[in-house]
Design a protein around this motif. Sequence first.
Motif, PDB file in Angstrom:
ATOM      1  N   HIS A 156      53.428 -12.155 -34.307  1.00  0.00           N
ATOM      2  CA  HIS A 156      52.944 -13.199 -35.209  1.00  0.00           C
ATOM      3  C   HIS A 156      53.083 -14.615 -34.641  1.00  0.00           C
ATOM      4  O   HIS A 156      52.162 -15.416 -34.759  1.00  0.00           O
ATOM      5  N   TYR A 157      54.225 -14.938 -34.022  1.00  0.00           N
ATOM      6  CA  TYR A 157      54.344 -16.245 -33.379  1.00  0.00           C
ATOM      7  C   TYR A 157      53.699 -16.261 -31.989  1.00  0.00           C
ATOM      8  O   TYR A 157      53.608 -17.314 -31.359  1.00  0.00           O
ATOM      9  N   LEU A 158      53.311 -15.069 -31.510  1.00  0.00           N
ATOM     10  CA  LEU A 158      52.585 -14.941 -30.233  1.00  0.00           C
ATOM     11  C   LEU A 158      53.420 -15.376 -29.038  1.00  0.00           C
ATOM     12  O   LEU A 158      52.914 -15.954 -28.073  1.00  0.00           O
ATOM     13  N   ILE A 159      54.719 -15.094 -29.092  1.00  0.00           N
ATOM     14  CA  ILE A 159      55.605 -15.436 -27.981  1.00  0.00           C
ATOM     15  C   ILE A 159      56.318 -14.171 -27.485  1.00  0.00           C
ATOM     16  O   ILE A 159      56.224 -13.112 -28.119  1.00  0.00           O
ATOM     17  N   THR A 160      57.016 -14.283 -26.383  1.00  0.00           N
ATOM     18  CA  THR A 160      57.785 -13.170 -25.833  1.00  0.00           C
ATOM     19  C   THR A 160      59.209 -13.215 -26.364  1.00  0.00           C
ATOM     20  O   THR A 160      59.853 -14.262 -26.357  1.00  0.00           O
ATOM     21  N   ALA A 161      59.705 -12.071 -26.856  1.00  0.00           N
ATOM     22  CA  ALA A 161      61.088 -11.976 -27.327  1.00  0.00           C
ATOM     23  C   ALA A 161      61.515 -10.519 -27.203  1.00  0.00           C
ATOM     24  O   ALA A 161      61.031  -9.665 -27.946  1.00  0.00           O
ATOM     25  N   ALA A 162      62.396 -10.224 -26.253  1.00  0.00           N
ATOM     26  CA  ALA A 162      62.777  -8.835 -26.016  1.00  0.00           C
ATOM     27  C   ALA A 162      64.050  -8.740 -25.194  1.00  0.00           C
ATOM     28  O   ALA A 162      64.421  -9.681 -24.488  1.00  0.00           O
ATOM     29  N   GLU A 163      64.703  -7.590 -25.305  1.00  0.00           N
ATOM     30  CA  GLU A 163      65.803  -7.288 -24.393  1.00  0.00           C
ATOM     31  C   GLU A 163      65.224  -6.970 -23.021  1.00  0.00           C
ATOM     32  O   GLU A 163      64.166  -6.357 -22.908  1.00  0.00           O
ATOM     33  N   ASP A 164      65.908  -7.398 -22.000  1.00  0.00           N
ATOM     34  CA  ASP A 164      65.450  -7.130 -20.639  1.00  0.00           C
ATOM     35  C   ASP A 164      66.646  -7.217 -19.711  1.00  0.00           C
ATOM     36  O   ASP A 164      67.124  -8.300 -19.382  1.00  0.00           O
TER      37      ASP A 164
END
Length: 216
Positions: A156-164
């Motif tokens: 929805h915010y069109l950004i990257t957010a993840a564990e890595d």
Amino acid sequence: MRVHTRRIILGLLAAALLTACEDRKLPYLGQPETVTKTVAGKTTEETHYPSIPAFSFTNQDNQTVTESDFKDKIYVADFFFTTCPTICPVMKKNMLKVYDEVKDNPTVRILSHTIDPAHDSPAVLKTYSNDLGVNNATWQFVTGDRGKIYEIGQQHYLITAAEDAKSPGGFLHSGHFVLLDKDRHIRGMYDGTTDEGTYEIIRDIRTLLKEYEQEK
């Protein structure tokens, strides 16, 4: 000499961006949907832009924060984590400039989502916000369910957010600041790691506020 020249150039850029008097309307970002309506036998088409859906997180004061807290407000959103060793310190330094611009305006808010909720409890976020000198409700730091944070960020915010595991600190996230209007439509995305991006979002906050003023 080069550093001095760069500062002069950045200063001129900031002045140009922040004092721009052009009458312009910010774009809507995201894939629009065309909706057909029939009223009194007349068919019309309306363009609907995507908006941030309902959400519920917990802020630095251990209070629930939902989309209703942003009713009739424009706001800036970003994603971070308190132990981030790379871009977060720069982002928060730049977001402080945005905060200084809007902290006395009751119609503007900032919403920072942690992407490491296992560590970033409300108490941790409270210490973090205090260290930044944030002392009012304008800037909310929120934590919550990891999956919901990642979902709202990426879908929805069109950004990257993840564990890595391969990224510094164990998480991968965007350095963007996202500007939302009063209907939670995305009206701009800015590089929160640069002076230029910071000046641009401050300018566009002013533009969006002016847009609403003109509608009255």
